[in-house]
Write a protein that holds these residues in place. Structure first.
Motif, PDB file in Angstrom:
ATOM      1  N   ASP A 179       0.818  -1.214   0.000  1.00 52.35           N
ATOM      2  CA  ASP A 179       0.000   0.000   0.000  1.00 52.35           C
ATOM      3  C   ASP A 179       0.854   1.266   0.000  1.00 52.35           C
ATOM      4  O   ASP A 179       1.887   1.351   0.667  1.00 52.35           O
ATOM      5  CB  ASP A 179      -0.902   0.036   1.238  1.00 52.35           C
ATOM      6  N   GLY A 180       0.376   2.258  -0.742  1.00 54.30           N
ATOM      7  CA  GLY A 180       0.952   3.584  -0.679  1.00 54.30           C
ATOM      8  C   GLY A 180       2.262   3.781  -1.409  1.00 54.30           C
ATOM      9  O   GLY A 180       2.868   4.849  -1.314  1.00 54.30           O
ATOM     10  N   VAL A 181       2.698   2.793  -2.166  1.00 52.51           N
ATOM     11  CA  VAL A 181       3.981   2.895  -2.875  1.00 52.51           C
ATOM     12  C   VAL A 181       3.831   3.749  -4.130  1.00 52.51           C
ATOM     13  O   VAL A 181       2.802   3.713  -4.809  1.00 52.51           O
ATOM     14  CB  VAL A 181       4.501   1.493  -3.253  1.00 52.51           C
ATOM     15  N   SER A 182       4.874   4.491  -4.448  1.00 53.67           N
ATOM     16  CA  SER A 182       4.947   5.226  -5.704  1.00 53.67           C
ATOM     17  C   SER A 182       6.182   4.766  -6.464  1.00 53.67           C
ATOM     18  O   SER A 182       7.306   4.910  -5.981  1.00 53.67           O
ATOM     19  CB  SER A 182       5.028   6.734  -5.457  1.00 53.67           C
ATOM     20  N   LEU A 183       5.969   4.178  -7.638  1.00 56.52           N
ATOM     21  CA  LEU A 183       7.068   3.738  -8.490  1.00 56.52           C
ATOM     22  C   LEU A 183       7.230   4.737  -9.632  1.00 56.52           C
ATOM     23  O   LEU A 183       6.281   4.998 -10.374  1.00 56.52           O
ATOM     24  CB  LEU A 183       6.799   2.343  -9.067  1.00 56.52           C
ATOM     25  N   GLY A 184       8.426   5.288  -9.785  1.00 56.43           N
ATOM     26  CA  GLY A 184       8.676   6.242 -10.855  1.00 56.43           C
ATOM     27  C   GLY A 184       8.621   5.587 -12.223  1.00 56.43           C
ATOM     28  O   GLY A 184       8.656   4.363 -12.356  1.00 56.43           O
ATOM     29  N   ALA A 185       8.555   6.411 -13.245  1.00 51.14           N
ATOM     30  CA  ALA A 185       8.461   5.914 -14.614  1.00 51.14           C
ATOM     31  C   ALA A 185       9.632   4.992 -14.937  1.00 51.14           C
ATOM     32  O   ALA A 185      10.768   5.236 -14.546  1.00 51.14           O
ATOM     33  CB  ALA A 185       8.437   7.085 -15.590  1.00 51.14           C
ATOM     34  N   GLY A 186       9.321   3.915 -15.643  1.00 48.51           N
ATOM     35  CA  GLY A 186      10.361   3.026 -16.128  1.00 48.51           C
ATOM     36  C   GLY A 186      10.913   2.045 -15.120  1.00 48.51           C
ATOM     37  O   GLY A 186      11.923   1.393 -15.389  1.00 48.51           O
ATOM     38  N   CYS A 187      10.277   1.896 -13.971  1.00 45.46           N
ATOM     39  CA  CYS A 187      10.759   0.931 -12.976  1.00 45.46           C
ATOM     40  C   CYS A 187      10.485  -0.496 -13.429  1.00 45.46           C
ATOM     41  O   CYS A 187       9.555  -0.758 -14.193  1.00 45.46           O
ATOM     42  CB  CYS A 187      10.100   1.180 -11.619  1.00 45.46           C
ATOM     43  N   ARG A 188      11.292  -1.432 -12.913  1.00 48.90           N
ATOM     44  CA  ARG A 188      11.105  -2.855 -13.162  1.00 48.90           C
ATOM     45  C   ARG A 188      11.156  -3.574 -11.821  1.00 48.90           C
ATOM     46  O   ARG A 188      12.131  -3.434 -11.074  1.00 48.90           O
ATOM     47  CB  ARG A 188      12.207  -3.412 -14.078  1.00 48.90           C
ATOM     48  N   VAL A 189      10.106  -4.357 -11.527  1.00 53.74           N
ATOM     49  CA  VAL A 189      10.054  -5.119 -10.277  1.00 53.74           C
ATOM     50  C   VAL A 189       9.790  -6.569 -10.669  1.00 53.74           C
ATOM     51  O   VAL A 189       8.757  -6.878 -11.267  1.00 53.74           O
ATOM     52  CB  VAL A 189       8.955  -4.607  -9.329  1.00 53.74           C
ATOM     53  N   THR A 190      10.707  -7.484 -10.323  1.00 58.23           N
ATOM     54  CA  THR A 190      10.625  -8.846 -10.845  1.00 58.23           C
ATOM     55  C   THR A 190      10.896  -9.891  -9.771  1.00 58.23           C
ATOM     56  O   THR A 190      11.358  -9.591  -8.672  1.00 58.23           O
ATOM     57  CB  THR A 190      11.634  -9.054 -11.991  1.00 58.23           C
ATOM     58  N   SER A 191      10.590 -11.139 -10.114  1.00 63.23           N
ATOM     59  CA  SER A 191      11.036 -12.341  -9.378  1.00 63.23           C
ATOM     60  C   SER A 191      10.637 -12.345  -7.911  1.00 63.23           C
ATOM     61  O   SER A 191      11.437 -12.693  -7.037  1.00 63.23           O
ATOM     62  CB  SER A 191      12.567 -12.494  -9.497  1.00 63.23           C
ATOM     63  N   GLY A 192       9.401 -11.973  -7.613  1.00 65.49           N
ATOM     64  CA  GLY A 192       8.901 -12.065  -6.250  1.00 65.49           C
ATOM     65  C   GLY A 192       9.401 -10.987  -5.310  1.00 65.49           C
ATOM     66  O   GLY A 192       9.271 -11.125  -4.085  1.00 65.49           O
ATOM     67  N   PHE A 193       9.955  -9.905  -5.825  1.00 59.42           N
ATOM     68  CA  PHE A 193      10.426  -8.808  -4.981  1.00 59.42           C
ATOM     69  C   PHE A 193       9.246  -8.161  -4.260  1.00 59.42           C
ATOM     70  O   PHE A 193       8.166  -8.039  -4.809  1.00 59.42           O
ATOM     71  CB  PHE A 193      11.148  -7.768  -5.843  1.00 59.42           C
ATOM     72  N   VAL A 194       9.463  -7.737  -2.996  1.00 55.17           N
ATOM     73  CA  VAL A 194       8.425  -7.068  -2.201  1.00 55.17           C
ATOM     74  C   VAL A 194       8.847  -5.620  -1.967  1.00 55.17           C
ATOM     75  O   VAL A 194       9.908  -5.349  -1.388  1.00 55.17           O
ATOM     76  CB  VAL A 194       8.218  -7.769  -0.842  1.00 55.17           C
TER      77      VAL A 194
END
Length: 277
Positions: A179-194
């Motif tokens: 909740d409440g996270v802000s990911l900037g443009a072009g981010c990559r989140v992979t492989s079960g990352f929290v």
């Protein structure tokens, strides 16, 4: 018999040789009911089991996989484009009741995906089967939310962001953005990352368990997670391959640096209220 029990039984039969050619009306009705339950938000592919720990809900991931293993690929059409898949695209009639909206010309939802109240999907964007997008989240243009990914409430996914999918093995937890996270443009989140709640992640940051997170708040290194209430950004640190004779000068590898999240930084990332009026 509960839906969980039906899926578990079907999975056992599938593991023992049941194929799409063998699947009849009963099996397909079970799969249809499963997808409808996911779309209603009744079940999720992962659950939080501790302050920083998430676990896969294995029977849910089994149900997702069964939809690929026990359905035949068929010719289909969407927006005048012919394609071949085991499933049609998701119906969106239920979104209006939750105040969610997907803008025209390129927002694609696969069956079994959930959008909560007041969710906004901008064009073009894609939410895959088994994904859960919680209330008031924003999925911006050119975003991909992968299979079984868990997106929390009030999350902002900046444009051109990739949230990876994790289908197999079934015991592996998917990517989680709390909740409440802000990911900037072009981010990559992979492989079960929290990504921990209320964190702000800078543009073009890669978050994956193979890249260390240097947490300057706790003065420790994390793998596979970003703690809550952090401001994170991509940096490069010297690599051990610098000693390789074939490489002139220094060599560097990616890393993530996490610092404390100041209140003014949090306020600066808040979305315009006009988006939801």
């Amino acid at each position: 018999m509960s839906l969980e029990t039906e899926i578990a039984d079907l999975w056992n039969r599938y593991q023992n040789g049941l194929t799409a050619a063998d699947a009849g009306t009963s099996e397909l009705e079970t799969l249809d009911a499963f997808l409808a339950a996911l779309e209603a938000g009744e079940y999720r592919a992962a659950e939080k089991v501790g302050p920083a720990d998430w676990e896969a809900v294995e029977w849910v991931k089994q149900g997702v996989l069964l939809n690929f293993g026990l359905r035949e690929t068929e010719p289909r059409s969407y927006g005048g484009v012919d394609y071949y898949d085991v499933l049609p695209l998701r119906e969106t009639d239920d979104l209006a009741d939750r105040g969610a909206r997907n803008t025209p010309d390129g927002t694609v939802l696969r069956p079994g995906s959930y959008l909560g109240e007041d969710v906004i999907m901008m064009s073009p964007s894609f939410v895959n089967i088994g994904a859960y997008v919680d209330d008031a989240a924003l999925v911006d243009s050119n975003d991909v939310v992968g299979s079984c990914a868990q997106i929390g409430a009030d999350v902002k996914l900046g444009a051109n962001t990739l949230i990876g999918g994790v289908l197999e093995p079934v015991e592996d937890a998917p990517v989680v953005v709390e909740d409440g996270v802000s990911l900037g443009a072009g981010c990559r989140v992979t492989s079960g990352f929290v990504v921990g709640e209320n964190s702000v992640v800078g543009e073009n940051t890669l978050l994956t368990p193979r890249i260390p997170v240097y947490d300057l708040v706790e003065e420790t290194v994390h793998y596979g997670r970003l703690p809550p209430e952090r401001r994170a950004f991509q940096r490069y640190v010297e690599s051990s391959v610098s000693d390789e004779e074939l490489i002139p000068g220094k060599a560097y590898k990616p890393a993530v640096v996490a610092t404390s999240l100041e209140q003014e930084t949090l306020e600066a990332t808040q979305r315009e209220g006009a988006l939801r009026e």
